[in-house]
Design a protein around this motif. Structure first.
Motif: not given
Ligand code: NAP
Ligand code: MG
Length: 449
Positions: A33-36, A148-154
């Motif tokens: 949703e945040a992308f555009p 936009t980014v979703v980030l998965k840390p260890a």
């Protein structure tokens, strides 16, 4: 919730949230949703926001470093450098939005132009060995290119990523532009791969998991870059400055307790210099300051977990250690820096990535033999060549099948030069001037006159 353990003491230091499948879906949908709106932020404004993000990270270097010392057992000097690397990546890629230009290609009957358009939501999956830099190598160019980014840390090391996510909001990045989703690889990481709204995966971790990610991405022809394991060679020729080569070799493999994909964990020494090299290597190894990572003087800390320490110890159980340094002992996950001599290219210690403070040394006969031994590996991430002959340095650098070579140095990762692996060390490149392109589609438009 995940319980977090200090690698230096084995003590519980706190807990971190662990996202469910539903929470992962919600984070991905918010990012979509945040992308555009993020895509449409003008280049100059996106650049300003990234520079502000860098400035806010810079104001929190000590806090971030402190978290990494506690959570990952990194030495304070390393942890400070790592937080600074996040700032530097953001500053470097903050110059990208206004420079993300396409080409004008001569054609008959009209005009042909190309555009680099962002992909949408990018999923970044990070290992525990360098939580901050590896996250930034993904998110800085991805955000600069308008994704936009979703980030998965260890799961073991989420604290700095969570804090960086908060700092992004503090710097004024809109909600949903950079979302940190802590949790398990089997839940959050796999959902990034299977969710159709995630258009690219940038994965860093083990070759084994990387292969599964690539197979999963194939299902949707999802773009993927992989930064995987290594078993890099440090090749020392007899004409080199042997004292300098031996003095620097421990840092090339024992930094971060050997938990470095670029670790030069195989040392190849020309036979005529073999004894001299080993004679100089031993004092360099035993002098290494393996201390509590919070101690400013510490050059090497503990391993990340009890399980990982046990896996490193299993390798050492099968070989004779020629000499080793010390460690402070106690309840933390310590293994001393250890040197193994071998002439068996089939030995696991020579072939497999130990990912701990263990180095194997082997003699070679001549230049061709050195290159052959260096290339006798499924991996190809980095490598070093020590020689006083510049021609040989270049020849061998070109002959070794690896992505990042250094001559008379062990440096491998600079944010402004490309980084990545040959063979099973990876797919694609990160960092350097072209990294934003890896987070875009190239569109071609022809306009008839
Ligand atoms: P790993 O087990 O492959 O994990 C890396 C990341 O992937 C973690 O966030 C992990 O989550 C996640 N993950 C695990 N299974 C997954 C799945 N099925 N789907 C999606 N994500 C999944 O690697 P590691 O043990 O953390 O790190 C050590 C390895 O990484 C070494 O082999 C090292 O060489 C490599 N590495 C390579 C580079 C490079 O740049 N080339 C850099 C650093 C490390 P969890 O938190 O649940 O484990
Ligand atoms: Mg793992």
């Amino acid at each position: 919730m995940t319980t977090l353990i200090s690698p230096a003491t084995g003590q519980r230091i706190g807990e971190a949230p662990s996202a469910s499948l539903a929470e992962s879906d919600a984070a991905i949908e918010r990012a979509a949703e945040a992308f555009p709106a993020w895509r449409d932020v003008t280049p100059g404004e996106r650049a300003r926001l990234l520079r502000r993000f860098a400035a806010v990270v810079d104001e929190h270097i000590e806090e971030l470093a402190d978290l990494e010392v506690r959570n990952a057992g990194h030495t304070r000097g390393n942890a400070r450098w790592e937080a600074g690397n996040v700032r530097d990546c953001l500053n470097y890629y903050s110059a990208a939005p206004e420079r993300l230009f396409g080409r004008q290609i001569p054609v008959a009957g009209g005009v042909d132009v190309t555009f680099h358009e962002p992909l949408g939501v990018v999923g970044i999956i990070v290992p525990w060995n360098f939580p901050m830099p590896i996250a930034a190598w993904g998110f800085a160019p991805a955000l600069a290119a308008g994704n936009t980014v979703v980030l998965k840390p260890a799961e073991l090391t989420p604290l700095t990523a969570i804090r960086i996510g908060e700092l992004a909001l503090e710097a004024g990045l809109p909600e949903g532009v950079l979302t940190v989703v802590p949790g398990k690889g089997s839940v959050v990481g796999e959902r990034f791969v299977t969710h159709p709204l995630v258009r690219k995966i940038a994965f860093t971790g083990s070759t084994e998991v990387g292969k599964r990610i690539m197979a999963g991405c194939a299902e949707q022809v999802k773009k993927v870059t992989l930064e995987l394991g290594g078993k890099s060679a440090n090749i020392v020729f007899a004409d080199a400055d042997i004292a300098a080569a031996a003095a620097s070799a421990p840092y090339a493999v024992f930094d971060n307790a050997g938990q470095d994909c670029c670790a030069r964990s195989r040392i190849l020494v020309e036979r005529s210099a073999y004894d001299e090299f080993l004679g100089r290597l031993e004092p360099a190894v035993t002098a290494l300051r393996v201390l509590d990572p919070g101690d400013e003087a510490s050059e090497m800390g503990p391993l990340i977990s009890a399980g990982h320490r046990d896996s490193v110890r299993r390798y050492l159980g099968d070989v004779d250690v020629a000499f080793a340094g010390t460690d402070p002992g106690g309840p933390g996950f310590w293994v001393p820096p250890s040197v193994v001599l071998t002439d068996d290219t089939a030995a696991p210690i020579w072939r497999e990535e130990v990912f701990g403070p263990v180095v194997a040394v082997m003699p070679f006969d001549d230049e061709a033999h050195a290159v052959e031994l260096a290339n006798d590996s499924d991996f190809g991430l980095s490598g070093s060549i020590y020689t006083s002959d510049l021609g040989r340095g270049l020849r061998v650098a070109r002959g070794v099948e690896a992505g990042n070579l250094s001559v008379n140095s062990h440096s491998s990762v600079r944010y402004w030069t490309p980084f990545g692996g040959y063979k099973q060390s990876g797919l694609g490149r990160e960092l350097g001037p072209d990294a934003p392109h890896a987070f875009t589609e190239e569109k071609n438009v022809f306009i008839a006159h």
